[in-house]
Design a protein around this motif. Sequence first.
Motif, PDB file in Angstrom:
ATOM      1  N   LEU A  98       0.831  -1.203   0.000  1.00 19.76           N
ATOM      2  CA  LEU A  98       0.000   0.000   0.000  1.00 19.76           C
ATOM      3  C   LEU A  98       0.869   1.258   0.000  1.00 19.76           C
ATOM      4  N   ALA A  99       2.034   1.175   0.644  1.00 22.40           N
ATOM      5  CA  ALA A  99       2.950   2.319   0.687  1.00 22.40           C
ATOM      6  C   ALA A  99       3.778   2.447  -0.578  1.00 22.40           C
ATOM      7  N   CYS A 100       3.742   1.428  -1.426  1.00 22.22           N
ATOM      8  CA  CYS A 100       4.565   1.382  -2.631  1.00 22.22           C
ATOM      9  C   CYS A 100       4.379   2.630  -3.488  1.00 22.22           C
ATOM     10  N   ASN A 101       5.483   3.355  -3.728  1.00 18.92           N
ATOM     11  CA  ASN A 101       5.517   4.508  -4.614  1.00 18.92           C
ATOM     12  C   ASN A 101       4.608   5.652  -4.163  1.00 18.92           C
ATOM     13  N   MET A 102       4.288   5.710  -2.867  1.00 19.12           N
ATOM     14  CA  MET A 102       3.448   6.777  -2.342  1.00 19.12           C
ATOM     15  C   MET A 102       4.314   7.794  -1.605  1.00 19.12           C
ATOM     16  N   PRO A 103       4.391   9.029  -2.100  1.00 13.98           N
ATOM     17  CA  PRO A 103       5.248  10.043  -1.467  1.00 13.98           C
ATOM     18  C   PRO A 103       4.938  10.236   0.020  1.00 13.98           C
ATOM     19  N   GLU A 104       3.666  10.138   0.405  1.00 12.82           N
ATOM     20  CA  GLU A 104       3.284  10.356   1.798  1.00 12.82           C
ATOM     21  C   GLU A 104       3.965   9.367   2.737  1.00 12.82           C
ATOM     22  N   SER A 105       4.231   8.153   2.230  1.00 14.74           N
ATOM     23  CA  SER A 105       4.854   7.114   3.048  1.00 14.74           C
ATOM     24  C   SER A 105       6.305   6.862   2.667  1.00 14.74           C
ATOM     25  N   GLY A 106       6.852   7.733   1.824  1.00 19.65           N
ATOM     26  CA  GLY A 106       8.208   7.513   1.334  1.00 19.65           C
ATOM     27  C   GLY A 106       9.254   7.442   2.426  1.00 19.65           C
ATOM     28  N   ALA A 107       9.113   8.268   3.461  1.00 17.51           N
ATOM     29  CA  ALA A 107      10.116   8.299   4.525  1.00 17.51           C
ATOM     30  C   ALA A 107      10.128   7.012   5.337  1.00 17.51           C
ATOM     31  N   PHE A 109       9.108   3.955   4.022  1.00 16.94           N
ATOM     32  CA  PHE A 109       9.020   2.767   3.177  1.00 16.94           C
ATOM     33  C   PHE A 109      10.146   1.774   3.450  1.00 16.94           C
ATOM     34  N   ALA A 110      11.373   2.240   3.553  1.00 20.00           N
ATOM     35  CA  ALA A 110      12.497   1.337   3.808  1.00 20.00           C
ATOM     36  C   ALA A 110      12.322   0.607   5.142  1.00 20.00           C
ATOM     37  N   THR A 111      11.741   1.281   6.118  1.00 18.37           N
ATOM     38  CA  THR A 111      11.490   0.646   7.420  1.00 18.37           C
ATOM     39  C   THR A 111      10.447  -0.452   7.285  1.00 18.37           C
ATOM     40  N   TYR A 112       9.388  -0.199   6.510  1.00 17.56           N
ATOM     41  CA  TYR A 112       8.370  -1.229   6.294  1.00 17.56           C
ATOM     42  C   TYR A 112       8.980  -2.470   5.636  1.00 17.56           C
ATOM     43  N   VAL A 113       9.836  -2.244   4.648  1.00 14.93           N
ATOM     44  CA  VAL A 113      10.478  -3.373   3.963  1.00 14.93           C
ATOM     45  C   VAL A 113      11.384  -4.140   4.930  1.00 14.93           C
ATOM     46  N   LYS A 114      12.115  -3.420   5.756  1.00 17.31           N
ATOM     47  CA  LYS A 114      12.999  -4.067   6.735  1.00 17.31           C
ATOM     48  C   LYS A 114      12.198  -4.943   7.698  1.00 17.31           C
ATOM     49  N   ARG A 115      11.075  -4.433   8.166  1.00 12.79           N
ATOM     50  CA  ARG A 115      10.227  -5.206   9.073  1.00 12.79           C
ATOM     51  C   ARG A 115       9.618  -6.416   8.378  1.00 12.79           C
ATOM     52  N   LEU A 116       9.284  -6.250   7.097  1.00 11.51           N
ATOM     53  CA  LEU A 116       8.802  -7.392   6.322  1.00 11.51           C
ATOM     54  C   LEU A 116       9.885  -8.461   6.240  1.00 11.51           C
ATOM     55  N   GLY A 117      11.133  -8.040   6.101  1.00 14.88           N
ATOM     56  CA  GLY A 117      12.244  -8.997   6.069  1.00 14.88           C
ATOM     57  C   GLY A 117      12.352  -9.780   7.360  1.00 14.88           C
ATOM     58  N   PHE A 118      12.125  -9.125   8.509  1.00 15.80           N
ATOM     59  CA  PHE A 118      12.138  -9.826   9.793  1.00 15.80           C
ATOM     60  C   PHE A 118      11.054 -10.899   9.825  1.00 15.80           C
ATOM     61  N   ALA A 119       9.849 -10.540   9.346  1.00 14.71           N
ATOM     62  CA  ALA A 119       8.740 -11.494   9.351  1.00 14.71           C
ATOM     63  C   ALA A 119       9.026 -12.669   8.414  1.00 14.71           C
ATOM     64  N   PHE A 120       9.577 -12.377   7.231  1.00 10.46           N
ATOM     65  CA  PHE A 120       9.881 -13.441   6.273  1.00 10.46           C
ATOM     66  C   PHE A 120      10.975 -14.361   6.797  1.00 10.46           C
ATOM     67  N   ALA A 121      11.894 -13.821   7.563  1.00  9.39           N
ATOM     68  CA  ALA A 121      12.963 -14.653   8.122  1.00  9.39           C
ATOM     69  C   ALA A 121      12.399 -15.729   9.048  1.00  9.39           C
ATOM     70  N   LYS A 122      11.260 -15.462   9.647  1.00 12.18           N
ATOM     71  CA  LYS A 122      10.591 -16.450  10.504  1.00 12.18           C
ATOM     72  C   LYS A 122       9.606 -17.300   9.704  1.00 12.18           C
ATOM     73  N   SER A 191      14.811  10.169  -4.975  1.00  7.66           N
ATOM     74  CA  SER A 191      14.909  11.577  -4.613  1.00  7.66           C
ATOM     75  C   SER A 191      15.765  12.298  -5.641  1.00  7.66           C
ATOM     76  N   ALA A 192      15.473  13.557  -5.844  1.00 11.33           N
ATOM     77  CA  ALA A 192      16.234  14.346  -6.823  1.00 11.33           C
ATOM     78  C   ALA A 192      17.690  14.446  -6.384  1.00 11.33           C
ATOM     79  N   ASP A 193      18.571  14.301  -7.335  1.00 13.11           N
ATOM     80  CA  ASP A 193      19.999  14.398  -7.022  1.00 13.11           C
ATOM     81  C   ASP A 193      20.327  15.809  -6.548  1.00 13.11           C
ATOM     82  N   LYS A 194      21.089  15.895  -5.467  1.00  9.60           N
ATOM     83  CA  LYS A 194      21.467  17.199  -4.931  1.00  9.60           C
ATOM     84  C   LYS A 194      22.768  17.683  -5.562  1.00  9.60           C
ATOM     85  N   GLU A 195      22.780  18.958  -5.864  1.00  8.47           N
ATOM     86  CA  GLU A 195      24.015  19.543  -6.372  1.00  8.47           C
ATOM     87  C   GLU A 195      25.012  19.678  -5.228  1.00  8.47           C
ATOM     88  N   PRO A 196      26.284  19.375  -5.436  1.00  6.21           N
ATOM     89  CA  PRO A 196      27.265  19.508  -4.364  1.00  6.21           C
ATOM     90  C   PRO A 196      27.388  20.964  -3.928  1.00  6.21           C
TER      91      PRO A 196
END
Length: 208
Positions: A98-107, A109-122, A191-196
């Motif tokens: 549900l969070a896939c490609n949704m800007p509102e949940s972008g921050a 998203f990586a945490t959701y995937v990490k938690r999914l990995g914990f569940a899949f490991a079991k 995310s847009a590439d930042k200029e140095p």
Amino acid sequence: MKNLILVFSLCLPLICHADDRSREERVDSLRNAAMNRFEQHHDRRNALRLNRQAIRLARQLPETNWRTIENYDDAGLYYYDSRKWKLSAQHQAIAVLLACNMPESGAMFATYVKRLGFAFAKYRPAQDFDAIAANPLLLLQDLPLNLRSNFDLRRRYFNTIKLKPTGSNQQPRYLYRLRKEQLPDSCYIRSADKEPETNEQGNSSSEP
């Protein structure tokens, strides 16, 4: 009479907005109460009961609303703590999709995937999770995980087709067909590439 109709039509968006706000507040209240039961009282049973109520109420909101996603993520935690690995993986997968490609949940998203990995490991300790982490959309075709049975995922990703009954006493049956043409190319938002940055001497700086 025309004036009354005009006034009503102008007020209707305000009424709907107030209803949405009230619904969001009730969803928030249920979600917070569930987490309180879990964290402060170690009460998984009532945490899950309140969580299910929050998920049902949130179905009146868009399925990609962050409140809906957070409720599924919380459910994954409660089931994980209950050692119900498949249910944990299912609910974490729903949150991810549900969070896939949704800007509102972008921050988050990586945490959701990490938690999914914990569940899949079991749930499936022998499975390599890397492919799913790279492309969570693969989960939509994971038949044993049975994600198409979820109402909110069907709203976003599937067409519902009612099948004609073959007998007079047969219960209605439904086919859920994946809307492949509407799938995002990726779950990850780049995310847009930042200029140095440069200092006064014109040298680039890597500091934030």
